[in-house]
Design a protein around this motif. Structure first.
Motif, PDB file in Angstrom:
ATOM      1  N   LEU A  26       0.832  -1.206   0.000  1.00 44.36           N
ATOM      2  CA  LEU A  26       0.000   0.000   0.000  1.00 44.36           C
ATOM      3  C   LEU A  26       0.864   1.252   0.000  1.00 44.36           C
ATOM      4  O   LEU A  26       0.602   2.218  -0.729  1.00 44.36           O
ATOM      5  N   LEU A  27       1.931   1.237   0.810  1.00 42.97           N
ATOM      6  CA  LEU A  27       2.836   2.385   0.847  1.00 42.97           C
ATOM      7  C   LEU A  27       3.544   2.556  -0.490  1.00 42.97           C
ATOM      8  O   LEU A  27       3.672   3.674  -1.002  1.00 42.97           O
ATOM      9  N   VAL A  28       3.991   1.457  -1.073  1.00 45.81           N
ATOM     10  CA  VAL A  28       4.665   1.521  -2.376  1.00 45.81           C
ATOM     11  C   VAL A  28       3.720   2.076  -3.436  1.00 45.81           C
ATOM     12  O   VAL A  28       4.088   2.966  -4.216  1.00 45.81           O
ATOM     13  N   ALA A  29       2.484   1.555  -3.465  1.00 50.68           N
ATOM     14  CA  ALA A  29       1.513   2.020  -4.462  1.00 50.68           C
ATOM     15  C   ALA A  29       1.204   3.504  -4.292  1.00 50.68           C
ATOM     16  O   ALA A  29       1.137   4.260  -5.274  1.00 50.68           O
ATOM     17  N   ASP A  30       1.024   3.935  -3.054  1.00 50.42           N
ATOM     18  CA  ASP A  30       0.734   5.336  -2.756  1.00 50.42           C
ATOM     19  C   ASP A  30       1.865   6.240  -3.260  1.00 50.42           C
ATOM     20  O   ASP A  30       1.642   7.220  -3.979  1.00 50.42           O
ATOM     21  N   ALA A  31       3.090   5.891  -2.904  1.00 49.93           N
ATOM     22  CA  ALA A  31       4.233   6.734  -3.260  1.00 49.93           C
ATOM     23  C   ALA A  31       4.554   6.684  -4.748  1.00 49.93           C
ATOM     24  O   ALA A  31       4.856   7.713  -5.362  1.00 49.93           O
ATOM     25  N   VAL A  32       4.501   5.498  -5.334  1.00 51.01           N
ATOM     26  CA  VAL A  32       4.836   5.366  -6.754  1.00 51.01           C
ATOM     27  C   VAL A  32       3.804   6.086  -7.622  1.00 51.01           C
ATOM     28  O   VAL A  32       4.145   6.721  -8.625  1.00 51.01           O
ATOM     29  N   PHE A  64      -1.052   9.352   5.088  1.00 46.66           N
ATOM     30  CA  PHE A  64      -0.802   7.930   5.331  1.00 46.66           C
ATOM     31  C   PHE A  64       0.684   7.683   5.575  1.00 46.66           C
ATOM     32  O   PHE A  64       1.056   6.935   6.497  1.00 46.66           O
ATOM     33  N   ALA A  65       1.540   8.302   4.772  1.00 44.38           N
ATOM     34  CA  ALA A  65       2.985   8.125   4.958  1.00 44.38           C
ATOM     35  C   ALA A  65       3.428   8.666   6.308  1.00 44.38           C
ATOM     36  O   ALA A  65       4.253   8.052   7.001  1.00 44.38           O
ATOM     37  N   VAL A  66       2.888   9.822   6.700  1.00 40.16           N
ATOM     38  CA  VAL A  66       3.218  10.394   8.011  1.00 40.16           C
ATOM     39  C   VAL A  66       2.767   9.449   9.124  1.00 40.16           C
ATOM     40  O   VAL A  66       3.504   9.200  10.094  1.00 40.16           O
ATOM     41  N   ALA A  67       1.560   8.896   8.988  1.00 47.37           N
ATOM     42  CA  ALA A  67       1.031   7.980  10.003  1.00 47.37           C
ATOM     43  C   ALA A  67       1.887   6.723  10.114  1.00 47.37           C
ATOM     44  O   ALA A  67       2.145   6.221  11.220  1.00 47.37           O
TER      45      ALA A  67
END
Length: 452
Positions: free
Chosen positions: A97-103, A360-363
């Motif tokens: 999820l983090l990878v998808a969000d950032a990419v 989300f990344a901050v959390a």
């Protein structure tokens, strides 16, 4: 790497000189932050709302420093990339999820940044922007895949320094109303300014900057012993350099530009000619070119870092798989030069969309810093800064989403779904998914604390 910087006693001139020589990872983040998207947000905010959003500009530099500090702590205390830490302590789904969000955020930004670089190059040389898109794509692929991270860091330091000098110099040829500027330090959000404010903050606090920082520090071989150096690196770059960059551009826009002058970032530079003279125009255009090129290079490594870490590959050009990722991202950015439409609106939108994904990344970083993922937990002050950052990015993201769907809300609260554009639907779906993930993560942490 030498441990000289960690063995110096006190914080005297010799320490500062040593830190100035050795700092670097935050400059790569600064190269992305001080790019054409941030410039577009600052131009739009200043030209459209005058000095009213100056407080947001000042706040953005501080917020950017806090977000990078938290990301720095996670990277130094774990000595790993953020995706690997998430996978170990939260699981594979959260890591993806983090990878998808950032990419997604970095990939969309890459296309529009390439459009800006190609457009500026065409304006300065007379050669078609599409030709420049292909040229810059090849330069990126060869430079990053062939020379690696340290080459990028050196270019970032040189270009960001030149960009800041160019924009500060423009302040001396543009009339600034000091009294009106001071009034802009009082917090207020004029009607219709939510997207502009989200864009300004999104330039400094962006998921790409947060997720990449652990990898750039690893590329330098920094560990917990380099904590003071890394902190100095962030303070110098995000608070001082990026802060001055943001203030200079905003003050120029608020002083002499009108909304119609910022239809494009290049148009804003050209509009300065008849208003403030050719020197202001060319200083602005040179600054824009440097900012665009440095940001394009810095942003290219973000998807490659995250994807390589997720698959367990080395995040170094000595690993051919990582090198192939760099080449792929560089070449896939070329179509950006063919995108039609006004680049200013597109730049503002990618920053605002990035703002939606940033809470989300901050959390995630805050969660990990308060678990056994790190040997030393966050201080109360660091947690307070993180919570304020989460509230700030969440509030701006919510305001941005509300403005996107506002055209569909009629009198009496009736909603006309057909009035919501396809892009607004995408933003709404993306924001709902990210909000649910963020709330779920908060609930997970609360349950763990209650059971502890």
């Amino acid at each position: 790497m030498s441990n000289e910087t960690t063995e110096l006693s006190g914080f005297g001139p010799s320490t500062v000189r040593s830190y100035l020589r050795e700092m670097g990872p935050a400059w790569v983040a600064g190269a992305i932050a001080a790019g054409p998207a941030s410039m577009a947000a600052l131009l739009g905010a200043g030209a459209s709302f005058g000095y009213a959003l100056l407080w947001v500009v000042v706040l953005s530099a501080g917020a950017g420093a806090v977000s990078q500090y938290l990301a720095m702590r996670l990277g130094l205390l774990t000595e790993r990339g953020v995706v690997g830490v998430v996978e170990d302590h939260l699981g594979d789904t959260w890591a993806w999820l983090l990878v998808a969000d950032a990419v997604l955020a970095a990939g969309v930004a890459q296309l529009v940044i390439m459009k800006t670089v190609a457009g500026v190059s065409a304006t300065m040389t007379g050669v078609d922007a599409r030709v420049w898109g292909a040229i810059w794509g090849v330069i990126l692929a060869v430079g990053l895949a062939g020379r690696g991270y340290r080459f990028l860091e050196l270019v970032a330091k040189v270009l960001v320094s030149l960009v800041v000098v160019a924009f500060v110099a423009s302040l001396f040829v543009v009339p600034i109303d000091a009294g009106a500027a001071a009034s802009g330090l009082v917090p207020s959000l004029p009607s219709g300014s939510a997207v502009a404010a989200a864009g300004v903050v999104g330039g400094a606090v962006h998921i790409s900057l947060i997720t990449m920082h652990s990898y750039t520090m690893r590329a330098r071989g920094w560990t917990e012993r380099d904590y003071d150096l890394a902190t100095f690196d962030i303070g110098t770059t995000m608070l001082a350099v990026f802060g001055v960059y943001s203030l200079a551009i905003f003050l120029v826009a608020a002083s002499v530009l009108a909304p119609g002058d910022t239809a494009t970032t290049i148009g804003a530079a050209q509009a300065l000619g008849p208003i403030a003279g050719d020197s202001a125009q060319w200083l602005f255009l040179v600054g824009l070119a440097g900012a665009a090129v440095s940001t394009l290079g810095g942003n290219t490594i973000v998807p490659a870092f995250l994807v390589a870490d997720k698959f367990g590959w080395d995040t170094d050009v000595r690993d051919d798989r990582y090198r192939a990722l760099l080449v792929g991202v560089a070449l896939l950015s070329i179509p950006g030069a063919f995108i039609p439409g006004s680049v200013l609106g597109q730049l503002l939108l990618i920053l605002a969309v990035g703002t939606v994904g940033t809470p989300f990344a901050v959390a995630v970083v805050l969660y990990l810093l308060n678990t056994d993922a790190v040997p030393r937990g966050n201080s109360l002050l660091a947690n307070a800064g993180g919570a304020a950052l989460l509230a700030l990015t969440g509030g701006l993201a919510a305001n941005f989403v509300r403005e996107q769907v506002a055209p569909a809300v009629g009198e009496g609260g009736t909603i006309t779904l057909s009035a919501i554009s396809p892009l607004a639907w995408f933003v709404l779906a993306f924001s709902v998914a990210i909000a649910l993930a963020t709330v779920t993560l908060g609930g997970k942490y609360a349950r763990e604390e209650l059971l502890a």
